[in-house]
Design an enzyme around this catalytic site. Structure first.
Site, PDB file in Angstrom:
ATOM      1  CB  ALA A   5      -0.864  -0.012   1.252  1.00 25.54           C
TER       2      ALA A   5
ATOM      3  N   GLY B 122       0.864  -5.283   0.713  1.00 29.88           N
ATOM      4  CA  GLY B 122      -0.245  -5.353  -0.238  1.00 29.88           C
ATOM      5  C   GLY B 122       0.192  -5.898  -1.588  1.00 29.88           C
TER       6      GLY B 122
ATOM      7  CD  GLU C  56      -2.221  -8.060   2.267  1.00 33.00           C
ATOM      8  OE1 GLU C  56      -1.952  -6.856   2.082  1.00 33.00           O
ATOM      9  OE2 GLU C  56      -2.957  -8.455   3.186  1.00 33.00           O
TER      10      GLU C  56
ATOM     11  CD  GLU D  85       1.494  -5.859   5.242  1.00 33.55           C
ATOM     12  OE1 GLU D  85       2.348  -6.726   5.559  1.00 33.55           O
ATOM     13  OE2 GLU D  85       0.852  -5.903   4.177  1.00 33.55           O
TER      14      GLU D  85
HETATM   15  C1  LIG Z   1      10.818  -1.852  -0.837  1.00 31.09           C
HETATM   16  C2  LIG Z   1      11.966  -1.403   0.009  1.00 31.09           C
HETATM   17  C3  LIG Z   1      12.588  -2.598   0.693  1.00 31.09           C
HETATM   18  C4  LIG Z   1      13.033  -0.744  -0.924  1.00 31.09           C
HETATM   19  O1  LIG Z   1      14.091  -0.239  -0.181  1.00 31.09           O
HETATM   20  P1  LIG Z   1      15.133   0.800  -0.838  1.00 31.09           P
HETATM   21  O2  LIG Z   1      16.151   1.051   0.202  1.00 31.09           O
HETATM   22  O3  LIG Z   1      15.560   0.294  -2.160  1.00 31.09           O
HETATM   23  O4  LIG Z   1      14.302   2.124  -1.132  1.00 31.09           O
HETATM   24  P2  LIG Z   1      13.666   3.133  -0.095  1.00 31.09           P
HETATM   25  O5  LIG Z   1      13.153   2.428   1.080  1.00 31.09           O
HETATM   26  O6  LIG Z   1      14.600   4.257   0.130  1.00 31.09           O
HETATM   27  O7  LIG Z   1      12.395   3.658  -0.885  1.00 31.09           O
HETATM   28  C5  LIG Z   1      12.503   4.564  -1.988  1.00 31.09           C
HETATM   29  C6  LIG Z   1      11.383   5.553  -1.873  1.00 31.09           C
HETATM   30  O8  LIG Z   1      10.116   4.863  -1.952  1.00 31.09           O
HETATM   31  C7  LIG Z   1       9.304   5.195  -0.837  1.00 31.09           C
HETATM   32  N1  LIG Z   1       8.461   4.025  -0.510  1.00 31.09           N
HETATM   33  C8  LIG Z   1       8.866   2.763  -0.377  1.00 31.09           C
HETATM   34  N2  LIG Z   1       7.838   1.965  -0.100  1.00 31.09           N
HETATM   35  C9  LIG Z   1       6.756   2.753  -0.072  1.00 31.09           C
HETATM   36  C10 LIG Z   1       5.380   2.526   0.170  1.00 31.09           C
HETATM   37  N3  LIG Z   1       4.904   1.279   0.401  1.00 31.09           N
HETATM   38  N4  LIG Z   1       4.555   3.570   0.149  1.00 31.09           N
HETATM   39  C11 LIG Z   1       5.000   4.818  -0.086  1.00 31.09           C
HETATM   40  N5  LIG Z   1       6.295   5.108  -0.336  1.00 31.09           N
HETATM   41  C12 LIG Z   1       7.141   4.089  -0.316  1.00 31.09           C
HETATM   42  C13 LIG Z   1      10.299   5.521   0.270  1.00 31.09           C
HETATM   43  O9  LIG Z   1       9.694   6.304   1.261  1.00 31.09           O
HETATM   44  C14 LIG Z   1      11.372   6.268  -0.515  1.00 31.09           C
HETATM   45  O10 LIG Z   1      10.925   7.574  -0.755  1.00 31.09           O
HETATM   46  P3  LIG Z   1      11.493   8.804   0.069  1.00 31.09           P
HETATM   47  O11 LIG Z   1      10.911   9.988  -0.582  1.00 31.09           O
HETATM   48  O12 LIG Z   1      10.985   8.609   1.477  1.00 31.09           O
HETATM   49  O13 LIG Z   1      12.966   8.699   0.003  1.00 31.09           O
HETATM   50  C15 LIG Z   1      11.521  -0.374   1.046  1.00 31.09           C
HETATM   51  O14 LIG Z   1      11.152   0.812   0.391  1.00 31.09           O
HETATM   52  C16 LIG Z   1      10.372  -0.815   1.890  1.00 31.09           C
HETATM   53  O15 LIG Z   1      10.576  -1.570   2.815  1.00 31.09           O
HETATM   54  N6  LIG Z   1       9.165  -0.333   1.600  1.00 31.09           N
HETATM   55  C17 LIG Z   1       7.987  -0.571   2.405  1.00 31.09           C
HETATM   56  C18 LIG Z   1       7.455  -1.959   2.250  1.00 31.09           C
HETATM   57  C19 LIG Z   1       6.250  -2.134   3.136  1.00 31.09           C
HETATM   58  O16 LIG Z   1       6.286  -1.879   4.310  1.00 31.09           O
HETATM   59  N7  LIG Z   1       5.134  -2.619   2.565  1.00 31.09           N
HETATM   60  C20 LIG Z   1       3.907  -2.749   3.267  1.00 31.09           C
HETATM   61  C21 LIG Z   1       3.097  -1.512   3.165  1.00 31.09           C
HETATM   62  S1  LIG Z   1       1.611  -1.539   4.122  1.00 31.09           S
HETATM   63  C22 LIG Z   1       0.554  -2.520   3.215  1.00 31.09           C
HETATM   64  O17 LIG Z   1       0.910  -2.947   2.172  1.00 31.09           O
HETATM   65  C23 LIG Z   1      -0.784  -2.740   3.807  1.00 31.09           C
HETATM   66  C24 LIG Z   1      -1.563  -3.788   3.078  1.00 31.09           C
HETATM   67  O18 LIG Z   1      -1.638  -4.936   3.859  1.00 31.09           O
HETATM   68  C25 LIG Z   1      -2.954  -3.316   2.698  1.00 31.09           C
HETATM   69  C26 LIG Z   1      -3.768  -2.804   3.824  1.00 31.09           C
HETATM   70  C27 LIG Z   1      -5.137  -2.374   3.479  1.00 31.09           C
HETATM   71  C28 LIG Z   1      -5.790  -1.843   4.703  1.00 31.09           C
HETATM   72  C29 LIG Z   1      -6.797  -0.787   4.526  1.00 31.09           C
HETATM   73  C30 LIG Z   1      -6.791   0.226   5.583  1.00 31.09           C
HETATM   74  C31 LIG Z   1      -6.301   1.576   5.320  1.00 31.09           C
HETATM   75  C32 LIG Z   1      -5.626   2.217   4.609  1.00 31.09           C
HETATM   76  C33 LIG Z   1      -4.699   2.726   3.762  1.00 31.09           C
HETATM   77  C34 LIG Z   1      -4.607   2.600   2.316  1.00 31.09           C
HETATM   78  C35 LIG Z   1      -4.498   1.248   1.728  1.00 31.09           C
HETATM   79  C36 LIG Z   1      -5.262   0.999   0.481  1.00 31.09           C
HETATM   80  C37 LIG Z   1      -6.251  -0.139   0.429  1.00 31.09           C
HETATM   81  O19 LIG Z   1      -6.327  -1.204   0.894  1.00 31.09           O
HETATM   82  O20 LIG Z   1      -7.095  -0.006  -0.275  1.00 31.09           O
END
Ligand SMILES: CC(C)(COP(=O)(O)OP(=O)(O)OC[C@H]1O[C@@H](n2cnc3c(N)ncnc32)[C@H](O)[C@@H]1OP(=O)(O)O)[C@@H](O)C(=O)NCCC(=O)NCCSC(=O)C[C@@H](O)CCCCCCCCCCCCC(=O)O
Ligand SMILES: NC(=O)c1ccc[n+]([C@@H]2O[C@H](COP(=O)([O-])OP(=O)(O)OC[C@H]3O[C@@H](n4cnc5c(N)ncnc54)[C@H](O)[C@@H]3O)[C@@H](O)[C@H]2O)c1
Length: 731
Positions: free
Chosen positions: A60, A101, A104, A124
């Protein structure tokens, strides 16, 4: 957005939302639109879902959490459902990372293929939430409850190979292969095959019968490893539903769990921490330079001087970052022991398969012990890690100045001493800086880099870049006694001893900190690091009990309150765990046991000073430990020693194991509310007075509360500095 094309009857939907293909609202909308189009197009027989650019979706869009856009449909779950329900085979083609996500939606697909170097996981929990698009219910159905509990409650990233061995990945594409082409061929071959069992919501959890014992096992582990954190426990409870309830009921439990976690202050703190971790690398020295315009020097060879506790860990960090590493130690025994330790550690990494044979021999070859300063003549950067003494450090800097090439950077690992004073004995103050590692240097994630008054943009960029190459959370700070971390932490330590004087015992204080979420209490940490470390620092500053002239009041240094209890402990030979006695005693294991001898030492001290011990509540204990540290944090911000509150929070999370689910000391203060924090500090200041200046309310904190109450943490600096820069601001 997503891109859509049809190739050889296969619809290819590629998520295109750089840099990480997060599933932002506009992406979700476009994904669902193209899925419907593929579903209704008679010429399409199967569907491939992939990511454009660097990666498959990584989850997400975290920026949408806690914002109204997150409520806009379609949700990720809507997409997962559509993929699973599709009558045409759906194939996830994974390269880069399929996380959260992202994984997922891959679990919604009927098949998953992945590049061999790709990573999958549901991280997450690290954001203080749970997989909220069916992941808690589908993952256990494929990889089993035990593995799913492990994956989800700890949030690790796993290789495609591991995923394949657990049945999650149907095919691993070797290095060099084209994932998109493989997926199209795979999709063609899947046409006509039954999809019933490929729909994961249809199948049952293989090891469901073991649910209670697995639950007990994992609950015990997470309560130990993530003390005080809510998310791992809620994750486990929700995964449990996959074994006991229908898929639909399990989903409802997931939804409820997600609401609970999203509403908690912990998820806000952890999401703040995610961005803070990335923010600290975007360093800036206002009006001078920043990460975008300063160019780092190339560092091929590093010298490490001093091969004690810190030097050996630092050398390992350099070797892991691919540097030729020269090590110099004045004591032959320590040199031999240090080199042996480093080589032993390389071998352990090899045995654990963290590095391969080739990497191991490269690291061994890159380690070059030298026995005199001339041996350092070719290095690009030196890190000095000898005793904490300005006199010795200055002597070393003078020697380095003579032998090192003019372009070489001279850095010190000092934990407290003035970097500018060291720079002053060289002819290259622009090339001098601090690189403060935390013990054990090869394990702790923090590198606190200190810019001296004259450090050049190139020097700053180089030490920041080197931290990145070492994969450390690298924070740039200004020069002052103790820099950011140790300067603030000194008050936490001092207050803990004052608490002992007034009525508490070490375990009582430590228990409060454990309940707060620390993995270890202040006195346990003291024993682990060694009580001699603090003693030597106090001795260097002329503070210890034995250095005082006759007649000096035991509890005063100058006009300041001082507790000599730490000195007494050291003088009794209670050096901590290594001596098997410190604040606690250790009988055959590392488990701290309260020791009557320490209790007696404290009781005797109280009697000698006519202190009537009183009961100190857990609330007071926590406030006394944390609030002076926070107060000093505001002073540090005011002086520009730290540029942002999140710099401080990252220093504490990664250098002092501050519990992540609180966000760090500054974020915690924000969560409690700055007015409440200030109120306690002001009350304490009235009570303690000038002899405890750490309770003197910080100007910045006071101003923020008076004018803005509890402003957003992101606005603290802007609001305050704007006002401070105005004429007659009195700030
Ligand atoms: C992937 C990584 C391991 C890569 O690492 P790397 O070092 O190569 O790069 P950076 O970490 O520096 O990232 C570069 C740049 O990208 C930004 N960024 C990375 N990931 C995300 C992200 N998921 N969202 C937004 N931005 C992201 C990062 O901030 C950097 O930018 P910046 O300007 O800050 O320099 C590493 O990036 C990483 O670990 N990423 C996160 C991975 C992660 O945690 N994934 C899980 C996310 S939560 C999720 O997926 C939840 C799901 O289960 C769905 C839940 C639904 C629940 C519904 C309730 C509410 C609401 C919210 C909206 C959800 C929509 C919906 O369901 O409909
Ligand atoms: N130990 C910690 O927890 C910690 C954490 C962060 C920073 N530091 C800082 O790191 C530095 C080193 O601390 P440590 O704990 O590794 O100390 P240590 O006593 O374990 O090791 C220091 C080593 O430096 C060697 N040495 C002394 N003078 C030397 C010289 N002139 N040339 C070459 N070698 C010399 C000593 O023989 C010894 O082996 C100190 O400045 C300390 O404040 C320590």
């Amino acid at each position: 957005m997503a891109k859509y094309s049809v190739e050889n009857e296969v619809a290819v939907i590629a998520v295109d939302n750089p840099p990480m293909n997060a599933l932002s609202h506009h992406v979700r909308k476009s994904l669902l639109k193209y899925l419907k189009e593929a579903e209704s197009d008679e010429k399409v027989t199967s569907i491939v879902l992939c990511g454009d650019g660097r990666t498959f979706p990584v989850g997400a869009d975290i920026k949408e959490f806690h914002k109204s856009v997150s409520k806009l449909g379609p949700t990720i779950l809507d997409i997962v459902d559509a993929l699973e329900k599709s009558k045409k085979p759906t194939i996830a083609a994974i390269h880069g990372n399929a996380l959260g996500g992202g994984l997922e939606i891959a679990l919604g697909c009927h098949y998953r293929i992945a590049m061999t170097n790709s990573k999958v996981g549901l991280p997450e929990v690290k954001l203080g939430i749970l997989p909220g698009a069916g992941g808690t219910q589908r993952l256990p159905r494929v990889i089993g409850l035990d593995n799913a509990m492990q994956w989800i409650a700890y949030g690790g990233h796993h290789s495609a190979g591991i995923g394949a061995s657990l049945g999650l990945i149907d095919r691993v594409v070797p290095q060099g292969g084209n994932i998109r082409e493989h997926a199209i061929l795979f999709a063609k071959a899947a046409v006509g095959k039954s999809l019933g069992q490929r729909r994961l919501s249809n199948i049952s959890v293989p090891d469901a019968a073991k649910v209670e014992s697995l639950m007990a096992k994992h609950l015990k582990e997470v309560s130990k490893k993530s003390r005080g954190a809510l998310a791992p426990i809620v994750c486990l409870q929700v995964i449990k539903s996959s074994a006991l309830l229908s898929y639909q009921e399990g989903l409802e439990s997931e939804r409820q769990g997600m609401f609970t976690l999203l509403a908690s202050s912990q998820s806000r703190a952890q999401i703040y921490s995610f961005f803070a971790e990335r923010q600290v690398s975007k360093w800036s020295v206002p009006g001078v330079t920043n990460y975008q315009n300063a160019v780092p020097m190339k560092v091929k060879a590093v010298g490490v001087v001093g091969l004690g506790t810190m030097g050996r860990g630092i050398a390992i960090c350099c070797l892991r970052a691919g540097k030729i590493t020269y090590v110099l130690e004045m004591n032959t025994k320590a040199q031999t022991a240090g080199v042996k330790y480093i080589r032993g550690y390389i071998e352990t990494m090899r045995k654990r398969k963290q590095i391969n044979d080739q990497q191991s021999s490269m690291m061994n070859n890159a380690l070059i012990p030298v026995d005199n300063y001339n041996g350092l003549k070719n290095v690009d950067l030196v890190i000095e890690a000898v005793f904490e003494s300005m006199k010795i450090k200055k002597e070393i800097f003078k020697k380095l100045e003579k032998v090192c090439k003019p372009s070489a950077i001279l850095a010190s690992n000092t934990s407290t001493l003035n970097i500018d004073e060291m720079a002053s004995v060289t002819k290259r103050p622009q090339k001098v800086a601090g690189m403060h590692f935390f013990a054990p240097a090869h394990i702790m994630m923090l590198l606190e880099n200190i810019r001296g008054e004259k450090s050049s943009p190139e020097t700053i960029a180089t030490i920041m870049d080197l931290g990145k190459q070492m994969r450390k959370t690298t924070v740039l700070v200004g020069n002052c006694h103790g820099f950011v971390g140790n300067r603030m932490f000194a008050y936490y330590t001092a207050e803990s001893s004052f608490l002992l004087e007034e009525g508490a015992y070490p375990k009582q204080v430590d228990d409060v900190l454990l309940d707060y979420g620390f993995a270890m209490g202040r006195f346990q940490v003291g024993d682990l690091s060694g009580t001699d470390i603090g003693y030597k620092i106090r001795r260097e500053r002329g503070l210890t009990h034995k250095q005082q002239p006759a007649g000096t009041p035991e509890r005063k240094r100058g006009d300041r309150r001082y507790s000599p209890l730490d000195d007494f402990l050291y003088e009794k030979g209670r050096y901590g765990l290594k001596a098997r006695k410190g604040w606690y005693k250790y009988e055959g294991s590392r488990t701290p046991i309260p020791d009557p001898e320490v209790r007696k030492m404290i009781d005797d001290f109280r009697k000698r000073h006519n202190i009537n011990p009183r009961h100190i509540s857990p609330e007071e204990t926590l406030q006394r430990m944390i609030f002076p540290l926070v107060n000093e944090g505001f002073n540090v911000l005011d002086e520009g020693i730290a540029a942002n509150p999140w710099d401080i929070d990252m220093i504490f999370q990664h250098g002092y194991a501050w519990p992540r689910h609180t966000g760090g000391p500054m974020y915690y203060a924000y969560t409690i509310g700055l007015p409440q924090v200030l109120k306690v500090i002001e009350e304490r200041w009235k009570l303690a007075g000038a002899s405890e200046p750490h309770w003197k309310p910080s100007k910045m904190l006071t101003w923020l509360v008076e004018h803005h109450g509890n402003p957003d943490i992101n606005d603290w600096i802007k609001l305050y500095k704007e006002r401070k820069s105005q004429p007659n601001s009195n700030l």
